[in-house]
Design a protein around this motif. Structure first.
Motif, mmCIF file in Angstrom:
data_model
loop_
_atom_site.group_PDB
_atom_site.id
_atom_site.type_symbol
_atom_site.label_atom_id
_atom_site.label_comp_id
_atom_site.label_asym_id
_atom_site.label_seq_id
_atom_site.Cartn_x
_atom_site.Cartn_y
_atom_site.Cartn_z
ATOM 1 N N THR A 76 -0.526 1.235 -3.222
ATOM 2 C CA THR A 76 -1.332 1.492 -2.029
ATOM 3 C C THR A 76 -0.507 1.163 -0.791
ATOM 4 N N TYR A 77 -0.432 2.128 0.135
ATOM 5 C CA TYR A 77 0.307 1.904 1.373
ATOM 6 C C TYR A 77 -0.365 0.825 2.208
ATOM 7 N N LEU A 85 1.045 6.157 7.663
ATOM 8 C CA LEU A 85 1.877 7.189 7.041
ATOM 9 C C LEU A 85 3.145 7.490 7.841
ATOM 10 N N ASP A 117 6.603 7.454 5.859
ATOM 11 C CA ASP A 117 7.440 8.662 5.780
ATOM 12 C C ASP A 117 8.899 8.414 6.159
ATOM 13 N N LEU A 153 10.810 7.947 2.912
ATOM 14 C CA LEU A 153 10.565 8.899 1.837
ATOM 15 C C LEU A 153 11.841 9.321 1.112
ATOM 16 N N PRO A 206 2.021 11.380 -5.558
ATOM 17 C CA PRO A 206 1.165 10.783 -4.532
ATOM 18 C C PRO A 206 -0.304 10.810 -4.960
ATOM 19 N N GLN A 207 -1.073 9.922 -4.383
ATOM 20 C CA GLN A 207 -2.524 9.963 -4.550
ATOM 21 C C GLN A 207 -3.095 10.968 -3.554
ATOM 22 N N THR A 208 -4.284 11.495 -3.869
ATOM 23 C CA THR A 208 -5.000 12.374 -2.954
ATOM 24 C C THR A 208 -6.365 11.777 -2.716
ATOM 25 N N PRO A 209 -6.708 11.412 -1.475
ATOM 26 C CA PRO A 209 -5.913 11.540 -0.261
ATOM 27 C C PRO A 209 -4.686 10.634 -0.311
ATOM 28 N N ARG A 210 -3.751 10.891 0.572
ATOM 29 C CA ARG A 210 -2.449 10.227 0.560
ATOM 30 C C ARG A 210 -2.551 8.781 1.056
ATOM 31 N N GLY A 269 0.608 5.957 -4.202
ATOM 32 C CA GLY A 269 1.164 6.770 -5.271
ATOM 33 C C GLY A 269 0.887 6.149 -6.621
#
Length: 51
Positions: free
Chosen positions: A7-8, A12, A16, A19, A40-44, A47
Protein backbone atom coordinates in the motif's frame (compact mmCIF):
# COMPACT_ATOMS: atom_id res chain seq x y z
CA UNK A 1 4.33 -19.12 -1.99
CA UNK A 2 3.76 -15.75 -0.36
CA UNK A 3 1.50 -12.90 -1.43
CA UNK A 4 2.85 -9.41 -0.70
CA UNK A 5 0.14 -6.74 -0.70
CA UNK A 6 1.73 -3.29 -0.83
CA UNK A 7 0.00 0.00 0.00
CA UNK A 8 1.39 3.38 -1.03
CA UNK A 9 2.06 5.77 1.85
CA UNK A 10 2.86 8.75 -0.41
CA UNK A 11 0.91 10.51 -3.21
CA UNK A 12 1.07 8.91 -6.67
CA UNK A 13 3.14 11.81 -8.01
CA UNK A 14 5.89 10.87 -5.56
CA UNK A 15 5.49 7.13 -6.12
CA UNK A 16 5.81 7.58 -9.91
CA UNK A 17 9.26 9.14 -9.51
CA UNK A 18 10.55 5.70 -8.50
CA UNK A 19 8.68 3.61 -11.09
CA UNK A 20 11.72 2.93 -13.31
CA UNK A 21 13.84 1.83 -10.34
CA UNK A 22 10.95 -0.29 -9.06
CA UNK A 23 10.63 -2.10 -12.41
CA UNK A 24 14.39 -2.75 -12.42
CA UNK A 25 14.07 -4.23 -8.92
CA UNK A 26 11.22 -6.47 -10.10
CA UNK A 27 13.21 -7.60 -13.16
CA UNK A 28 16.13 -8.69 -10.97
CA UNK A 29 13.84 -10.81 -8.80
CA UNK A 30 11.97 -12.29 -11.77
CA UNK A 31 15.32 -13.28 -13.32
CA UNK A 32 16.37 -14.90 -10.03
CA UNK A 33 13.12 -16.86 -9.91
CA UNK A 34 11.96 -15.14 -6.73
CA UNK A 35 8.80 -13.52 -8.13
CA UNK A 36 5.99 -15.36 -9.95
CA UNK A 37 3.73 -12.43 -10.84
CA UNK A 38 3.13 -8.81 -9.88
CA UNK A 39 0.99 -5.85 -10.73
CA UNK A 40 -0.79 -2.75 -9.52
CA UNK A 41 -3.98 -2.72 -7.50
CA UNK A 42 -7.13 -1.17 -8.97
CA UNK A 43 -7.72 1.55 -7.95
CA UNK A 44 -4.01 2.38 -7.90
CA UNK A 45 -3.38 2.37 -4.16
CA UNK A 46 -0.48 -0.11 -4.18
CA UNK A 47 0.57 -3.39 -5.73
CA UNK A 48 0.67 -7.15 -5.29
CA UNK A 49 3.61 -9.54 -5.71
CA UNK A 50 3.42 -13.34 -5.74
CA UNK A 51 6.68 -14.59 -4.24
Amino acid sequence: MFIAILTYKKPLEEVDRFLVAHREYLAIHYAAGDFIASGPQTPRVGGVILI
